[in-house]
Design a protein around this motif. Structure first.
Motif, PDB file in Angstrom:
ATOM      1  N   GLY A 123       0.837  -1.187   0.000  1.00  0.00           N
ATOM      2  CA  GLY A 123       0.000   0.000   0.000  1.00  0.00           C
ATOM      3  C   GLY A 123       0.877   1.244   0.000  1.00  0.00           C
ATOM      4  N   LEU A 124       0.457   2.285  -0.719  1.00  0.00           N
ATOM      5  CA  LEU A 124       1.243   3.516  -0.813  1.00  0.00           C
ATOM      6  C   LEU A 124       0.334   4.718  -0.649  1.00  0.00           C
ATOM      7  N   MET A 125       0.601   5.530   0.375  1.00  0.00           N
ATOM      8  CA  MET A 125      -0.096   6.797   0.587  1.00  0.00           C
ATOM      9  C   MET A 125       0.945   7.903   0.599  1.00  0.00           C
ATOM     10  N   THR A 126       0.783   8.926  -0.241  1.00  0.00           N
ATOM     11  CA  THR A 126       1.781   9.985  -0.327  1.00  0.00           C
ATOM     12  C   THR A 126       1.196  11.225  -0.978  1.00  0.00           C
ATOM     13  N   SER A 127       1.763  12.391  -0.637  1.00  0.00           N
ATOM     14  CA  SER A 127       1.437  13.631  -1.343  1.00  0.00           C
ATOM     15  C   SER A 127       2.521  13.980  -2.358  1.00  0.00           C
ATOM     16  N   LEU A 128       3.625  13.251  -2.335  1.00  0.00           N
ATOM     17  CA  LEU A 128       4.718  13.502  -3.268  1.00  0.00           C
ATOM     18  C   LEU A 128       4.388  12.925  -4.646  1.00  0.00           C
ATOM     19  N   PRO A 129       4.991  13.459  -5.706  1.00  0.00           N
ATOM     20  CA  PRO A 129       4.759  12.920  -7.055  1.00  0.00           C
ATOM     21  C   PRO A 129       5.531  11.616  -7.254  1.00  0.00           C
ATOM     22  N   ILE A 130       5.090  10.582  -6.540  1.00  0.00           N
ATOM     23  CA  ILE A 130       5.743   9.276  -6.591  1.00  0.00           C
ATOM     24  C   ILE A 130       4.964   8.309  -7.468  1.00  0.00           C
ATOM     25  N   TYR A 131       3.649   8.252  -7.257  1.00  0.00           N
ATOM     26  CA  TYR A 131       2.829   7.327  -8.052  1.00  0.00           C
ATOM     27  C   TYR A 131       2.455   7.951  -9.389  1.00  0.00           C
ATOM     28  N   TRP A 132       2.121   9.259  -9.358  1.00  0.00           N
ATOM     29  CA  TRP A 132       1.857  10.018 -10.577  1.00  0.00           C
ATOM     30  C   TRP A 132       2.875  11.140 -10.687  1.00  0.00           C
ATOM     31  N   ASN A 133       3.074  11.646 -11.911  1.00  0.00           N
ATOM     32  CA  ASN A 133       3.959  12.788 -12.108  1.00  0.00           C
ATOM     33  C   ASN A 133       3.310  14.053 -11.566  1.00  0.00           C
ATOM     34  N   GLU A 134       4.110  15.107 -11.480  1.00  0.00           N
ATOM     35  CA  GLU A 134       3.585  16.398 -11.046  1.00  0.00           C
ATOM     36  C   GLU A 134       2.547  16.903 -12.035  1.00  0.00           C
ATOM     37  N   GLY A 135       1.651  17.743 -11.552  1.00  0.00           N
ATOM     38  CA  GLY A 135       0.656  18.348 -12.423  1.00  0.00           C
ATOM     39  C   GLY A 135      -0.544  17.451 -12.634  1.00  0.00           C
ATOM     40  N   ASP A 136      -1.264  17.727 -13.721  1.00  0.00           N
ATOM     41  CA  ASP A 136      -2.507  17.018 -14.023  1.00  0.00           C
ATOM     42  C   ASP A 136      -2.192  15.642 -14.594  1.00  0.00           C
ATOM     43  N   VAL A 137      -2.659  14.587 -13.932  1.00  0.00           N
ATOM     44  CA  VAL A 137      -2.360  13.231 -14.403  1.00  0.00           C
ATOM     45  C   VAL A 137      -3.055  12.935 -15.718  1.00  0.00           C
ATOM     46  N   PHE A 138      -4.028  13.770 -16.128  1.00  0.00           N
ATOM     47  CA  PHE A 138      -4.740  13.548 -17.377  1.00  0.00           C
ATOM     48  C   PHE A 138      -4.204  14.427 -18.511  1.00  0.00           C
ATOM     49  N   ALA A 139      -3.114  15.146 -18.251  1.00  0.00           N
ATOM     50  CA  ALA A 139      -2.643  16.156 -19.203  1.00  0.00           C
ATOM     51  C   ALA A 139      -2.294  15.576 -20.556  1.00  0.00           C
ATOM     52  N   ASP A 140      -1.760  14.361 -20.603  1.00  0.00           N
ATOM     53  CA  ASP A 140      -1.285  13.795 -21.858  1.00  0.00           C
ATOM     54  C   ASP A 140      -2.299  12.877 -22.536  1.00  0.00           C
ATOM     55  N   PHE A 141      -3.482  12.705 -21.921  1.00  0.00           N
ATOM     56  CA  PHE A 141      -4.446  11.777 -22.483  1.00  0.00           C
ATOM     57  C   PHE A 141      -4.963  12.240 -23.839  1.00  0.00           C
ATOM     58  N   GLY A 142      -5.186  13.550 -23.996  1.00  0.00           N
ATOM     59  CA  GLY A 142      -5.720  14.053 -25.254  1.00  0.00           C
ATOM     60  C   GLY A 142      -4.769  13.863 -26.417  1.00  0.00           C
ATOM     61  N   SER A 143      -3.473  13.906 -26.147  1.00  0.00           N
ATOM     62  CA  SER A 143      -2.489  13.758 -27.211  1.00  0.00           C
ATOM     63  C   SER A 143      -2.236  12.309 -27.581  1.00  0.00           C
ATOM     64  N   GLY A 144      -2.765  11.398 -26.763  1.00  0.00           N
ATOM     65  CA  GLY A 144      -2.517   9.986 -27.025  1.00  0.00           C
ATOM     66  C   GLY A 144      -1.164   9.526 -26.544  1.00  0.00           C
ATOM     67  N   GLU A 145      -0.397  10.422 -25.906  1.00  0.00           N
ATOM     68  CA  GLU A 145       0.918  10.069 -25.395  1.00  0.00           C
ATOM     69  C   GLU A 145       0.841   9.885 -23.881  1.00  0.00           C
ATOM     70  N   GLN A 146       1.589   8.922 -23.394  1.00  0.00           N
ATOM     71  CA  GLN A 146       1.607   8.655 -21.963  1.00  0.00           C
ATOM     72  C   GLN A 146       2.940   9.105 -21.383  1.00  0.00           C
ATOM     73  N   ALA A 147       2.879   9.964 -20.370  1.00  0.00           N
ATOM     74  CA  ALA A 147       4.097  10.463 -19.749  1.00  0.00           C
ATOM     75  C   ALA A 147       4.811   9.337 -19.020  1.00  0.00           C
ATOM     76  N   GLU A 148       6.127   9.429 -18.972  1.00  0.00           N
ATOM     77  CA  GLU A 148       6.895   8.427 -18.245  1.00  0.00           C
ATOM     78  C   GLU A 148       6.571   8.510 -16.764  1.00  0.00           C
ATOM     79  N   LEU A 149       6.400   7.355 -16.152  1.00  0.00           N
ATOM     80  CA  LEU A 149       6.053   7.316 -14.742  1.00  0.00           C
ATOM     81  C   LEU A 149       7.234   7.756 -13.889  1.00  0.00           C
ATOM     82  N   PRO A 150       6.987   8.286 -12.698  1.00  0.00           N
ATOM     83  CA  PRO A 150       8.072   8.739 -11.827  1.00  0.00           C
ATOM     84  C   PRO A 150       9.064   7.616 -11.531  1.00  0.00           C
TER      85      PRO A 150
END
Length: 254
Positions: free
Chosen positions: A37-64
């Motif tokens: 289990g992982l609980m955090t406020s740091l950008p560890i599981y998702w990158n900084e910013g909006d996790v949906f930012a790259d969905f419209g472009s069809g590109e997936q950002a590299e995970l942290p």
């Protein structure tokens, strides 16, 4: 000099003190990975910013890098809450290992649930930093920004621990050794807290690594508290940092 330079210097120190370049981390088969289990406020599981930012472009950002590193050894279950709800959903059900790293805050019910879970046999790594040293894209006050000053949950006192912070300490990065010869882990530290035991500890917790780390046996479970999160803050990792993350998890949870 900015705090990012501080963190960069800390990781250069970490690399320079390594006895040798660590071997490539070997990923274990998926079927052999333990759930974490992982609980955090740091950008560890998702990158900084909006996790949906790259969905419209069809590109997936590299995970942290921290998530990629942890995922080589564990199946990660991200958690927002620790307490169950009225429908009987229990976020901690089925978990034996849990990492809480600079959380946004834990509710009173969450504190009770966490204490019960540990006493029932859970193994917890709790990283709580009184003053984060990294720099983040989101501005202070933005809900996406990590928790800069961690709130010390009351469950920490119940476990017989106290956390203090010296605001006048040097902001220079330093390295702290956790463990003895053959079992040592070198951690980068910037503006860390200091842990101590209280009279309520039964049995008393063990304080180590210049009061950076506390280890407590609680009921059938265990708690490892670390009073600095600098290891998890850089945007980019390296082999030494990746090994340090996995070594910390192993020492606390295995």
């Amino acid at each position: 000099m900015g705090v990012l330079i501080f963190l960069g210097a800390a990781f250069l120190l970490l690399r320079s003190m390594s006895a040798a370049n660590p071997d490539e981390i070997a990923e274990i088969p998926e079927a052999e990975k333990q759930s974490l289990g992982l609980m955090t406020s740091l950008p560890i599981y998702w990158n900084e910013g909006d996790v949906f930012a790259d969905f419209g472009s069809g590109e997936q950002a590299e995970l942290p890098w921290v998530r990629q590193t942890i995922a080589q050894r564990y199946q990660i279950r991200p958690l927002d809450l620790l307490a169950g709800d009225d429908l009987g959903n229990d976020p901690l059900e089925g978990l034996q290992r849990l990492a809480i790293i600079q959380p946004r805050g834990i509710s009173p019910a969450g504190n009770v649930a966490l204490d019960d879970w540990v006493r029932g046999g859970g193994r917890l790594l709790y990283v709580i930093d009184p003053m984060l040293s990294g720099e983040y894209e989101a501005a202070l006050g933005d809900p996406r920004h990590p928790t800069v000053t961690a709130l010390v949950p009351p469950v920490i006192a119940r476990w017989g621990l106290s956390l203090s912070f010296d605001e006048d300490q040097s902001e220079e990065p330093r390295l702290v050794q956790w463990g003895g010869l053959g079992d040592e882990l070198i951690l980068p530290v910037v503006m860390a807290g200091e842990l101590s035991t209280t009279d309520t500890a039964d049995p008393p917790c063990t304080i180590a690594a210049e009061a950076l780390v506390a280890r407590c046996e609680i009921g059938k479970g265990s708690v490892t508290l670390v009073a600095d999160a600098a290891l998890f803050e850089p945007r980019e990792g390296n082999a030494e940092a990746e090994h340090a993350v996995l070594a910390m998890l192993s020492k606390a949870l295995d």
